[in-house]
Design a protein around this motif. Structure first.
Motif, short mmCIF file in Angstrom:
data_model
loop_
_atom_site.label_atom_id
_atom_site.label_comp_id
_atom_site.label_asym_id
_atom_site.label_seq_id
_atom_site.Cartn_x
_atom_site.Cartn_y
_atom_site.Cartn_z
N GLU A 289 0.84 -1.21 0.00
CA GLU A 289 0.00 0.00 0.00
C GLU A 289 0.87 1.26 0.00
O GLU A 289 0.58 2.23 -0.70
CB GLU A 289 -0.93 -0.01 1.21
CG GLU A 289 -2.01 -1.09 1.13
CD GLU A 289 -2.86 -1.15 2.39
OE1 GLU A 289 -2.55 -0.38 3.33
OE2 GLU A 289 -3.82 -1.93 2.44
N ASP A 290 1.95 1.23 0.81
CA ASP A 290 2.88 2.38 0.80
C ASP A 290 3.56 2.52 -0.56
O ASP A 290 3.77 3.63 -1.05
CB ASP A 290 3.93 2.21 1.90
CG ASP A 290 3.33 2.24 3.30
OD1 ASP A 290 2.21 2.78 3.44
OD2 ASP A 290 3.96 1.71 4.24
N ILE B 51 2.31 1.67 -3.40
CA ILE B 51 1.32 2.20 -4.36
C ILE B 51 1.32 3.72 -4.32
O ILE B 51 1.32 4.39 -5.37
CB ILE B 51 -0.08 1.63 -4.03
CG1 ILE B 51 -0.17 0.17 -4.49
CG2 ILE B 51 -1.17 2.46 -4.70
CD1 ILE B 51 -1.43 -0.54 -4.04
N VAL B 52 1.33 4.29 -3.10
CA VAL B 52 1.38 5.75 -2.97
C VAL B 52 2.66 6.30 -3.58
O VAL B 52 2.66 7.31 -4.30
CB VAL B 52 1.26 6.15 -1.49
CG1 VAL B 52 1.41 7.67 -1.34
CG2 VAL B 52 -0.08 5.71 -0.91
N GLU C 231 -5.98 10.88 -2.91
CA GLU C 231 -6.72 9.68 -3.32
C GLU C 231 -6.52 9.38 -4.81
O GLU C 231 -6.44 8.22 -5.22
CB GLU C 231 -8.21 9.86 -3.03
CG GLU C 231 -8.56 9.88 -1.54
CD GLU C 231 -8.18 8.57 -0.85
OE1 GLU C 231 -8.28 7.50 -1.50
OE2 GLU C 231 -7.77 8.61 0.33
N LYS D 101 -3.21 7.67 -5.14
CA LYS D 101 -3.32 6.25 -4.82
C LYS D 101 -3.88 5.45 -6.01
O LYS D 101 -3.40 4.36 -6.33
CB LYS D 101 -4.23 6.05 -3.60
CG LYS D 101 -3.60 6.47 -2.28
CD LYS D 101 -4.56 6.18 -1.14
CE LYS D 101 -3.98 6.64 0.20
NZ LYS D 101 -4.92 6.39 1.31
N GLY E 65 -1.25 4.97 -8.55
CA GLY E 65 -0.32 3.94 -8.11
C GLY E 65 -0.89 2.54 -8.28
O GLY E 65 -0.15 1.60 -8.63
N ARG E 66 -2.20 2.39 -8.05
CA ARG E 66 -2.82 1.07 -8.21
C ARG E 66 -2.79 0.60 -9.67
O ARG E 66 -2.89 -0.61 -9.93
CB ARG E 66 -4.27 1.12 -7.72
CG ARG E 66 -4.41 1.16 -6.22
CD ARG E 66 -5.87 1.15 -5.81
NE ARG E 66 -5.98 1.19 -4.35
CZ ARG E 66 -5.92 0.13 -3.57
NH1 ARG E 66 -5.76 -1.07 -4.12
NH2 ARG E 66 -6.03 0.24 -2.27
#
Length: 520
Positions: A296-297, A299-300, A318, A321, A324-325
């Protein structure tokens, strides 16, 4: 001696003593009185002198106080007098100005009256001339009507019709020439811009698959990964939702799964477990949780790095994020982040060639597919969902329209919108960039997982074995052993009714009861 004589003598002696005593007493008393009177006179005189001096001092102080107050009063009066004089002077100046203004107004009024009289005379003259000219015009028109045998209205109508026909013919010819020239020029210029844009943004691309390979130093590690009776590999598959294939392939373990995020979590978790050496179910769950947080980090970080590389600033956290996903998502087997980066660059180049806002076009190109990576299930098309997400995070209306219209779900209202649509098609149509079957395959696996998650008590669901097996983790508190069997049957029946698939699908419901306590 005769007693009488003695008595008389004694009385005479006593009388004489009393007289002598009285005499001396009176004499001493007189001196004391004189002394007291003199002292009193001296005291009175000193008191009079002191009183006189005090009187003079008080009089002097009173005079000084009087003169000081008089000086202050005079000074205050002078100030007020000066103010009054100044105000009087200002009033006199204003009176003079007002008087001059009155005189000037009176002079202007007189001039205006004079001008008004002259203007009225000129208007009378002008009206007379207009009447004369109108009479002359009517006379000329009457003569022309007699000569041409037409009224003025008829002649005007004929002239207008003639000019209208000529103008229409010339305008049609001119418009036709312009349209033909514009078609030729537009087609030529459009081809030129598209070719230049593609040439200037020729990025590498590769088709992603559904398998990752984890390399190991020795085949001895495979036994630790499998664990006693396969408990470690089952725990790892249950925690990550992928299939771990341990076969005869030397120094390699295959990680199979359609979700790139799950495969990456499984790969990193295996790497940490092998380095640590402690491989058991509890440790596996701990490592998977930590790895998920790290992903998750990451991805950011990927989203921020992408925004910086492309020069797209001010994105909402957001949206970063979501960008990044994209790194862990694919569209028809084409990596979504690479696709979006390529579209952003293509859009910026094409917009610059057309003289439009290149920065806004690049921003819209980067965000055009964010609807594909939204983590919640939605019935809306990804373009409309992406537009709603961008609207939620305060993006520009032109960017919203470009995102929502790039698959023609809504009408295009911005010049950037067709650029996004064209660049999206260019990026996806490169030879080898996409594979249609992979996308439909992944969609079928997603639908399979979502169908199982719709049942009560289901916590997690993973489609493995290329969609031939569905593993379902349920809540042990809400689902009993008997209900787990019924749940497996109900899910299999719903799959048969609602889905199309080759072969058969194995539905496995896993119910695990744990009891945890701590020794302190």
């Amino acid at each position: 001696m005769d007693p009488i004589t003695i008595v008389i003598t004694a009385l005479i002696s006593a009388a004489a003593g009393v007289g002598v005593s009285k005499f001396f007493i009176q004499k001493n008393t007189g001196k004391a009185v004189e002394t007291a009177e003199e002292t009193a006179k001296l005291i009175i005189k000193e008191a009079e002198i002191t009183a006189e001096n005090l009187k003079k001092t008080k009089i002097m102080e009173a005079k000084e106080n009087f003169f000081a107050q008089k000086s202050e009063f005079d000074e205050e009066m002078n100030k007020k007098k000066n103010i009054i004089i100044t105000n009087e002077n200002k009033i006199k100046e204003r009176e003079q100005k007002v008087q001059k203004q009155i005189e000037q107004n009176a002079r202007l009024e007189a001039e205006f009256d004079s001008m008004k009289e002259n203007l009225a005379a000129q208007i009378d003259i002008t009206n007379k001339r207009k009447e004369e000219l109108e009479k002359l015009r009517l006379s000329q028109v009457s003569k022309l009507e007699k000569i041409a045998n037409l009224t003025a209205d008829e002649a005007r109508d004929q002239l207008v019709e003639t000019l209208k026909g000529e103008a229409t013919s010339k305008a049609s010819s001119y418009i036709k020439e312009i349209v033909e020239e514009a078609k030729l020029t537009a087609t030529k210029e459009a081809k030129k811009i598209v070719i230049q844009t593609i040439q200037r943004t020729a990025t590498e691309h590769a088709v992603e698959n559904c398998v990752s390979v984890f390399n190991i130093e020795s085949d001895d590690i495979k036994g630790k990964i499998i664990g006693r009776e396969g408990r470690n590999i089952r725990a790892l598959e249950a925690a990550t939702g992928v299939e771990i294939i341990v076969d005869d392939t030397p120094e390699a373990i295959i990680i199979s799964g359609f979700d790139p995020v799950r495969r990456e979590i499984a790969r990193l978790s295996l790497h940490r477990l092998v380095q640590d050496g402690r491989i058991h179910p509890a440790r596996i769950e701990e490592i998977v949780l930590k790895t998920t947080k790290n992903i998750e980090d990451e991805i950011v970080e990927i989203g921020e790095r992408t925004a910086i590389d492309l020069g797209v600033h001010g994105l909402h956290p957001e949206l970063i994020k979501l960008v990044g996903r994209m790194r862990f998502r694919s569209s028809y087997a084409q990596n979504l982040l690479q696709h979006s980066r390529e579209v952003a660059k293509l859009c910026a180049t094409m917009a610059a060639e057309l003289g439009l806002n290149a920065k806004m076009a690049k921003r819209a190109g980067l965000l055009h597919d964010i609807g594909k990576v939204w983590h919640e299930e939605s019935e809306m098309p990804h373009a409309i969902l992406g537009m709603e997400l961008a609207k939620k995070y305060k993006e520009h209306p032109e960017i919203l329209n470009a995102i929502g219209a790039h698959h023609d779900e809504i009408e295009m209202t911005s010049m950037i919108s067709p650029i996004i649509q064209v660049c999206d098609a260019i990026s996806g149509s490169r030879p080898g960039a996409r594979r249609e079957m992979s996308e439909s395959y992944i969609k079928r696996l997603n639908d399979l997982e979502n169908l199982a998650l719709s049942f009560d008590g289901v916590q997690k669901c993973y489609a493995i074995q290329a969609g031939r097996e569905l593993r379902i983790m349920v809540d042990a508190d809400n689902v009993s052993d008997d209900k787990a069997g019924m749940l497996s049957f109900e899910i299999s029946q719903k799959i048969e009714k609602e889905m199309q698939y080759p072969g058969q699908i194995k539905v496995t419901v896993i119910r695990e009861m744990r009891s945890v306590s701590f020794a302190k």
